[in-house]
Scaffold this active site. Structure first.
Site, PDB file in Angstrom:
ATOM      1  N   LYS A 179       0.716  -0.810   0.562  1.00 25.99           N
ATOM      2  CA  LYS A 179       0.703  -0.434   0.269  1.00 25.99           C
ATOM      3  C   LYS A 179       0.588   1.563   0.023  1.00 25.99           C
ATOM      4  O   LYS A 179       1.508   1.639   0.425  1.00 25.99           O
ATOM      5  CB  LYS A 179      -1.073  -0.318   1.289  1.00 25.99           C
ATOM      6  CG  LYS A 179      -1.736   1.231   0.942  1.00 25.99           C
ATOM      7  CD  LYS A 179      -1.846   1.955   0.999  1.00 25.99           C
ATOM      8  CE  LYS A 179      -1.142   2.865   2.446  1.00 25.99           C
ATOM      9  NZ  LYS A 179      -0.872   4.578   1.666  1.00 25.99           N
ATOM     10  N   GLU A 253       8.307   1.314  11.504  1.00 28.48           N
ATOM     11  CA  GLU A 253       9.455   1.918  11.669  1.00 28.48           C
ATOM     12  C   GLU A 253       8.893   3.227  11.642  1.00 28.48           C
ATOM     13  O   GLU A 253       8.273   3.283  10.602  1.00 28.48           O
ATOM     14  CB  GLU A 253      10.364   1.550  10.127  1.00 28.48           C
ATOM     15  CG  GLU A 253      11.540   2.351  10.168  1.00 28.48           C
ATOM     16  CD  GLU A 253      11.871   3.796   9.662  1.00 28.48           C
ATOM     17  OE1 GLU A 253      11.521   4.632  10.154  1.00 28.48           O
ATOM     18  OE2 GLU A 253      11.723   3.758   8.290  1.00 28.48           O
ATOM     19  N   GLU A 387       8.998  16.321  16.063  1.00 25.81           N
ATOM     20  CA  GLU A 387       9.188  15.897  14.507  1.00 25.81           C
ATOM     21  C   GLU A 387       8.674  17.064  13.473  1.00 25.81           C
ATOM     22  O   GLU A 387       7.979  16.468  13.522  1.00 25.81           O
ATOM     23  CB  GLU A 387       8.802  13.957  14.492  1.00 25.81           C
ATOM     24  CG  GLU A 387       9.932  13.775  12.593  1.00 25.81           C
ATOM     25  CD  GLU A 387       9.136  12.574  12.408  1.00 25.81           C
ATOM     26  OE1 GLU A 387      10.291  12.146  11.791  1.00 25.81           O
ATOM     27  OE2 GLU A 387       7.983  11.705  12.460  1.00 25.81           O
TER      28      GLU A 387
END
Length: 480
Positions: A179, A253, A387
């Site tokens: 995907k 991850e 982030e």
């Protein structure tokens, strides 16, 4: 104009459930550069059914490892032959500067070669030496494919994320539904074309560009055995909850907020030259970017000045221009997100050394931000903890080595990081103390033979090399 009117499902190009094509726009000037079909749940059902049928038939999973290795080696060769096109497509749809997408092609080769080498040396079936020599039982341990793998990847580095998952999953005999993000429909459409030419059996792999809702439908699908995901920590938590409820195998991850520790004896000029790539790669849209720069108080202003000069020297602009180092953000919302964090930094009281929330002159039509450096940053500030995913660096002062390690570890993330020192052995000793999955010393590149992944909120599991290969297998013990 590049157009993909069909979806690649189970090795064939088929009509999508929804015939409406999505416009793919350029991050540089927001013009339409392509159109592509997008998968819906009905397409996911077809892809998963094809993967399940092929897996149960066993044509691929029971093939000798050498045959699977040969097929994936052919895929890697095809990708190498088309490296320029791959780099061009990623720059076109992502806004990644050409230097980055071209340099990444050799990385893809090293990544694939490490997996292929690991597969050649892998212990597919081993006979155990009993702990008790008098034992009448002989144990045989096998490594077998998990089943149907849902590989879900982000937009920022599509080929690297895709091949990091499909190569080991296929080498170990699994069937895969990949995907991909809608933004990457063009480069991933070309990936599907390469896979079509590779010689994989029917049903083994599908490539589906799709939105988040369809992605969740895929990972929740009862016929999926393992989820391999790269993306944000927030999305990773949701996927982990689905996997836990359904007892699916999962590897994640996720995000990062990595620190670069510049030790007092480091060559500042060399360290900052290395951070040009370690901190600002891919326009800063990289989970491994070392965006927290930790500098000793005695050399703090030296580091700040060097970073200011570096960032101001970098050309921002058209990713197709060979002189461009930093291109646009991928979407307008990402552009505004990064500009918003720059405003947060100013509001929190950090010193704006260079840059700011303004859009660079002459680049108002695209998704551009001004590369920014903040000084006098406390590690508790949002710009130091969250982030940002853009070209924004924060410089944090530390008192001594213990303080530097404490600050580096004071993060919910633990994906990457770096240490700079004139004494390599000393740098390695400091690197051992940093709680993160990957640490580079003096700008070394990632070793694809070793495992890659994160501590803490940066993920679960590892990719690359033999460890990454093994994550797509189940152990089976047979006693005789």
């Amino acid at each position: 104009m590049i157009i993909y009117e069909r979806l690649y499902i189970g090795g064939s190009w088929v009509e999508p459930a929804d015939p409406e094509l999505l416009d793919i726009t350029s991050p540089h000037d927001r013009s339409v550069i392509g159109r592509a079909a997008q998968a819906r749940p009905a397409d996911v059902d077809r892809a998963v059914a094809a993967a399940r049928a092929t897996f149960e038939e066993g044509v691929w999973r029971t093939a000798p490892p050498g045959e699977r290795i040969a097929v994936l080696r052919r895929f890697n060769a095809l990708r190498e032959e088309n490296a320029e096109k791959v780099a061009h497509l990623i720059s076109l749809e992502n806004g990644s500067a050409g230097w980055f997408t071209r340099a990444g092609q050799s990385g893809l080769t090293r990544q694939a070669d490490a997996y292929l080498k690991a597969a050649e040396e892998f212990g597919w079936e081993e006979t155990l030496v009993p702990s008790d020599p008098a034992s009448p039982v002989r144990g045989v341990v096998r490594r077998e494919a998990v089943g149907v793998v849902a590989a879900v990847i982000p937009w920022n580095s599509p080929f690297s994320s895709a091949t990091a998952k499909i190569i080991p999953a296929l080498l170990t005999g699994n069937s895969v539904v990949l995907k991909v993000s809608p933004e990457n429909s063009l480069s991933m459409g070309f990936l599907a074309e390469l896979l079509e030419r590779t010689g994989l059996p029917e049903g083994v792999i599908s490539v589906l560009p799709a939105d988040r809702e369809t992605s969740e439908y895929l990972v929740s699908h009862p016929e999926v055995d393992k989820i391999a995901f790269t993306g944000s920590t927030r999305a990773g938590r949701r996927i982990a909850s689905i996997a836990g409820e359904q007892l699916k195998r999962v590897s994640l991850e996720l995000g990062g907020k990595s620190a670069a520790i510049i030790l007092p004896d480091a060559d500042i000029e060399k360290a900052v030259a290395g951070l040009k790539f370690g901190s600002l790669l891919n326009n800063g849209e990289s989970c491994i970017a070392q965006t927290r720069v930790l500098a000793p108080r005695g050399r703090y202003e030296e580091v700040v000045t060097a970073l200011k000069e570096l960032v101001e020297s970098l050309k921002v602009g058209d990713p197709g221009d060979p002189d461009t180092f930093i291109g646009p953000m991928i979407r307008p919302d990402q552009q505004e997100r990064v500009r918003g964090y720059i405003r947060f930094g100013i509001e929190e009281g950090a010193r704006l050394v260079t840059g700011g929330p303004q859009i660079p002159d002459g680049l108002e039509k695209g998704n551009y931000v001004t590369p920014t450096v903040f000084a006098d940053v406390d590690n508790s500030m949002r710009i130091a903890q969250e982030e940002i995913f853009g070209p924004v660096l924060v410089v944090i002062a530390y008192d001594d080595e213990d303080d530097a390690v404490r600050i580096a570890n004071d993060s919910e993330y633990g994906l990457s990081g770096g240490v700079w020192s004139a004494d390599e052995a000393h740098a390695l000793a400091v690197a051992r103390r940093v709680r993160t999955g990957t640490v580079t010393v003096n700008g070394a590149s990632i070793a694809f033979d070793g495992p890659f992944g994160g501590f803490k909120a940066s993920g679960i599991g590892r990719e690359y090399g033999a460890v990454g290969l093994g994550s797509y297998t189940e152990y089976k013990t047979v006693t005789v």
